[in-house]
Motif scaffolding. Structure first.
Motif, short mmCIF file in Angstrom:
data_model
loop_
_atom_site.label_atom_id
_atom_site.label_comp_id
_atom_site.label_asym_id
_atom_site.label_seq_id
_atom_site.Cartn_x
_atom_site.Cartn_y
_atom_site.Cartn_z
N ALA A 90 0.01 -4.04 -8.87
CA ALA A 90 -0.12 -3.79 -10.32
C ALA A 90 -0.19 -2.29 -10.59
CB ALA A 90 -1.37 -4.50 -10.86
N LEU A 91 -0.97 -1.56 -9.80
CA LEU A 91 -1.07 -0.11 -9.99
C LEU A 91 0.26 0.60 -9.73
CD1 LEU A 91 -4.58 0.50 -8.42
CD2 LEU A 91 -3.92 0.98 -10.79
N ALA A 92 0.97 0.16 -8.71
CA ALA A 92 2.28 0.77 -8.41
C ALA A 92 3.25 0.53 -9.56
CB ALA A 92 2.84 0.21 -7.11
N LEU A 93 3.28 -0.68 -10.08
CA LEU A 93 4.17 -1.00 -11.19
C LEU A 93 3.77 -0.26 -12.47
CD1 LEU A 93 4.61 -4.82 -10.51
CD2 LEU A 93 6.37 -3.04 -10.21
N LEU A 94 2.47 -0.12 -12.69
CA LEU A 94 2.00 0.64 -13.84
C LEU A 94 2.42 2.11 -13.72
CD1 LEU A 94 -1.52 -0.98 -14.22
CD2 LEU A 94 0.24 -0.93 -16.00
N SER A 95 2.26 2.68 -12.52
CA SER A 95 2.66 4.08 -12.30
C SER A 95 4.15 4.26 -12.52
CB SER A 95 2.29 4.53 -10.88
OG SER A 95 0.90 4.65 -10.75
N ALA A 96 4.93 3.25 -12.14
CA ALA A 96 6.38 3.32 -12.29
C ALA A 96 6.84 2.96 -13.71
CB ALA A 96 7.04 2.38 -11.28
N LYS A 97 5.89 2.62 -14.57
CA LYS A 97 6.20 2.18 -15.93
C LYS A 97 7.20 1.01 -15.92
CE LYS A 97 5.17 6.67 -18.05
NZ LYS A 97 3.95 6.75 -17.39
N TRP A 120 0.84 -1.21 0.00
CA TRP A 120 0.00 0.00 0.00
C TRP A 120 0.87 1.26 0.00
CZ3 TRP A 120 -0.41 4.30 2.96
CH2 TRP A 120 -1.48 5.15 2.66
N MET A 121 1.93 1.25 0.80
CA MET A 121 2.83 2.40 0.86
C MET A 121 3.51 2.62 -0.49
SD MET A 121 4.39 1.65 4.65
CE MET A 121 5.36 3.14 4.90
N LEU A 122 3.92 1.54 -1.15
CA LEU A 122 4.53 1.67 -2.47
C LEU A 122 3.53 2.22 -3.48
CD1 LEU A 122 6.53 -1.67 -2.55
CD2 LEU A 122 7.51 0.64 -2.59
N PHE A 123 2.30 1.76 -3.40
CA PHE A 123 1.24 2.28 -4.28
C PHE A 123 1.08 3.78 -4.07
CE2 PHE A 123 -3.27 3.58 -4.08
CZ PHE A 123 -3.52 3.67 -5.45
N ALA A 124 1.00 4.21 -2.80
CA ALA A 124 0.84 5.63 -2.51
C ALA A 124 2.02 6.44 -3.04
CB ALA A 124 0.66 5.84 -1.00
#
Length: 168
Positions: free
Chosen positions: A62-69, A27-31
């Motif tokens: 998945a969202l965190a990795l997508l944000s990080a490309k 969750w922290m990584l996502f944020a």
């Protein structure tokens, strides 16, 4: 520094302490990823431990990795596809059980995050409609049961609507 910068600094400084709790760590990584970037080492650790994450945790990863490309985002989204496909047996597309009030709330949150990840990865995915339908059909009398359910549903649906508007 502003509120966002202070929040990011706090999360960054406490990321190591959250390693014992993969859900909190993810969750922290996502944020962090959603607000400007997450440390690569943290994303690596979360990706390594993805099989131990809940459905919500997998969607957040998945969202965190997508944000990080990050190229591993494809794998993380494919992992969600496996979860969603298993829901076919229940005749809905919830990412998790929805048999009682608490499970339904958890399923709404996980489904909202999964919808955002699937749509961000591939807007033409065949899972966008069933995930959207699950969220919309969980309203009762034009509203969701709790404020939390409302917040997560609207978060995902508004994200979808804003991306659709930009694409039009």
């Amino acid at each position: 520094p502003g509120v966002l910068e202070r929040g990011r600094a706090y999360l960054t400084s406490h990321l190591g302490a959250a390693l014992n709790d993969p859900e909190e760590h993810t969750w922290m990584l996502f944020a962090l990823a959603s607000t400007g970037g997450a440390p690569k080492a943290g994303l690596n650790k979360a990706f390594e431990r993805r099989s131990r994450l809940s459905n919500r945790g997998r969607a957040l990863l998945a969202l965190a990795l997508l944000s990080a490309k990050d190229p591993r985002a494809r794998i993380a989204v494919e992992n969600l596809d496996d979860i969603i496909r298993a829901a076919r047996e229940r005749q809905d597309a919830s990412v998790g059980d929805a048999n009682d009030v608490w499970q339904t709330s958890e399923a709404i949150e996980a489904t909202a995050y999964a919808l955002m990840a699937v749509y961000h990865h591939d807007p033409a995915s065949p899972w966008v409609k069933p995930l959207t339908d699950f969220l919309v059909l969980r309203r009762n009398g034009g509203k969701w049961r709790t404020t939390r359910d409302t917040a997560f549903s609207l978060y995902a649906l508004s994200e979808l609507a804003s991306r659709e508007k930009v694409a039009a």
